[in-house]
Design a protein around this motif. Structure first.
Motif, short mmCIF file in Angstrom:
data_model
loop_
_atom_site.label_atom_id
_atom_site.label_comp_id
_atom_site.label_asym_id
_atom_site.label_seq_id
_atom_site.Cartn_x
_atom_site.Cartn_y
_atom_site.Cartn_z
N ALA A 76 0.98 3.89 -3.08
CA ALA A 76 0.74 5.31 -2.87
C ALA A 76 1.86 6.17 -3.45
CB ALA A 76 0.57 5.59 -1.38
N GLU A 80 -0.21 -0.75 -8.81
CA GLU A 80 -0.80 -1.78 -7.96
C GLU A 80 -0.14 -3.12 -8.25
OE1 GLU A 80 -2.93 -1.43 -5.52
OE2 GLU A 80 -3.31 0.71 -5.86
N ALA A 89 0.83 -1.20 0.00
CA ALA A 89 0.00 0.00 0.00
C ALA A 89 0.86 1.25 0.00
CB ALA A 89 -0.93 -0.01 1.22
N LEU A 90 1.96 1.20 0.75
CA LEU A 90 2.90 2.33 0.75
C LEU A 90 3.51 2.52 -0.64
CD1 LEU A 90 5.59 3.07 3.43
CD2 LEU A 90 6.16 3.17 1.03
N GLY A 133 1.71 5.00 -7.74
CA GLY A 133 0.51 4.88 -8.55
C GLY A 133 0.38 3.51 -9.20
#
Length: 263
Positions: free
Chosen positions: A176, A181, A172-173, A179
């Motif tokens: 963020a 996944e 998740a870091l 951009g």
């Protein structure tokens, strides 16, 4: 409760953290439950999304807690990730964000690890995480490296209602910051169950997935067409269960209650 379907299962896939132990402590009745599976002629495989340790490390860890365990009884998300990378990225340079054990696991499958212009950034549950690793991973991802991760678990449950940030939180870091996944390899993707079914010859519908997480353990059972057994000894609570669209086939308080139901 009709447990005829559960009793017909020939292979039990056992999640570890929050299912049969917490931290370094076996959960109540867990060792006796696994011993029962063995004595009743059922196959069992310890199936974990925790990629911070290699398979041989888990054998030593489980045996030290009193669980019967051989190397062929363990399958980790790190092993599944290594198999995927070897198949999909043959010869590629891979930058790992993971423990030294995770790196050894990847290398044992013939993968090439590098921090020089890698084609893939591969993330695991890294309990040895440093800012330098994050900085390099962000740089490589921004330059177009593929983003592969061992598992989506946000936290790893620990004793006394504590948790550790897991692979999903690390990703998740990175997401963020870039951009991007990741593609997750471990549970809930059916790949791990499908591999085990092929290796053992046990069809998916005769496999029971026993775990404590709805979004990984129970979801992988549903995705793979296996029997889902949720234990409320780890992350999932009754409140979470009631609110979840994922409904397990069976719910028990812990391994001891599951054991009692089977006998």
């Amino acid at each position: 409760m009709d447990i005829s379907t559960l009793k017909s299962c020939r292979l039990f896939l056992l999640d570890m953290d929050g299912t049969i132990y917490l931290g370094d402590r076996p959960l109540p009745g867990a060792v006796d439950f696994v011993e029962y599976l063995r004595s009743s002629g059922r196959r069992y495989i310890y199936l974990t999304n925790n990629s911070s340790r290699s398979a041989p490390d888990y054998v030593v860890r489980l045996q030290s807690m009193g669980f019967p365990c051989r190397l062929e009884d363990v399958f980790t998300s790190g092993m599944a990730t290594a198999l995927y990378l070897r198949e999909q990225y043959p010869g590629a340079g891979i930058y790992p964000v993971g423990t030294r054990a995770f790196c050894r696991e990847l290398e044992s499958y013939g993968l090439k690890l590098t921090d020089s212009a890698p084609e893939v950034v591969c993330v695991g549950f890294d309990r040895e995480l440093t800012y330098e690793k994050l900085e390099k991973a962000v740089r490589f991802l921004r330059k177009g490296a593929s983003f592969i991760a061992a598992n989506p678990d946000l936290v790893c449950p620990m004793p006394d209602d504590e948790v550790l940030p897991d692979c999903g939180s690390i990703c998740a870091l990175l997401a963020a910051a870039t951009g991007r996944e990741p593609l997750y390899i471990g549970k809930p993707h059916s790949r791990m169950v499908d591999i085990i079914s092929k290796q053992t010859g046990v069809p998916n519908n005769l496999i029971a997935m026993v775990g404590d997480r709805l979004y990984t353990d129970m979801a992988v059972a549903k995705n793979a067409g296996a029997v889902s057994v949720c234990l409320l000894s780890g992350e999932t609570t009754r409140e979470m269960l009631d609110a979840s669209p994922v409904k397990p086939d069976y719910v028990f308080l812990n391994a001891a209650e599951l054991h009692a139901a089977l006998i």
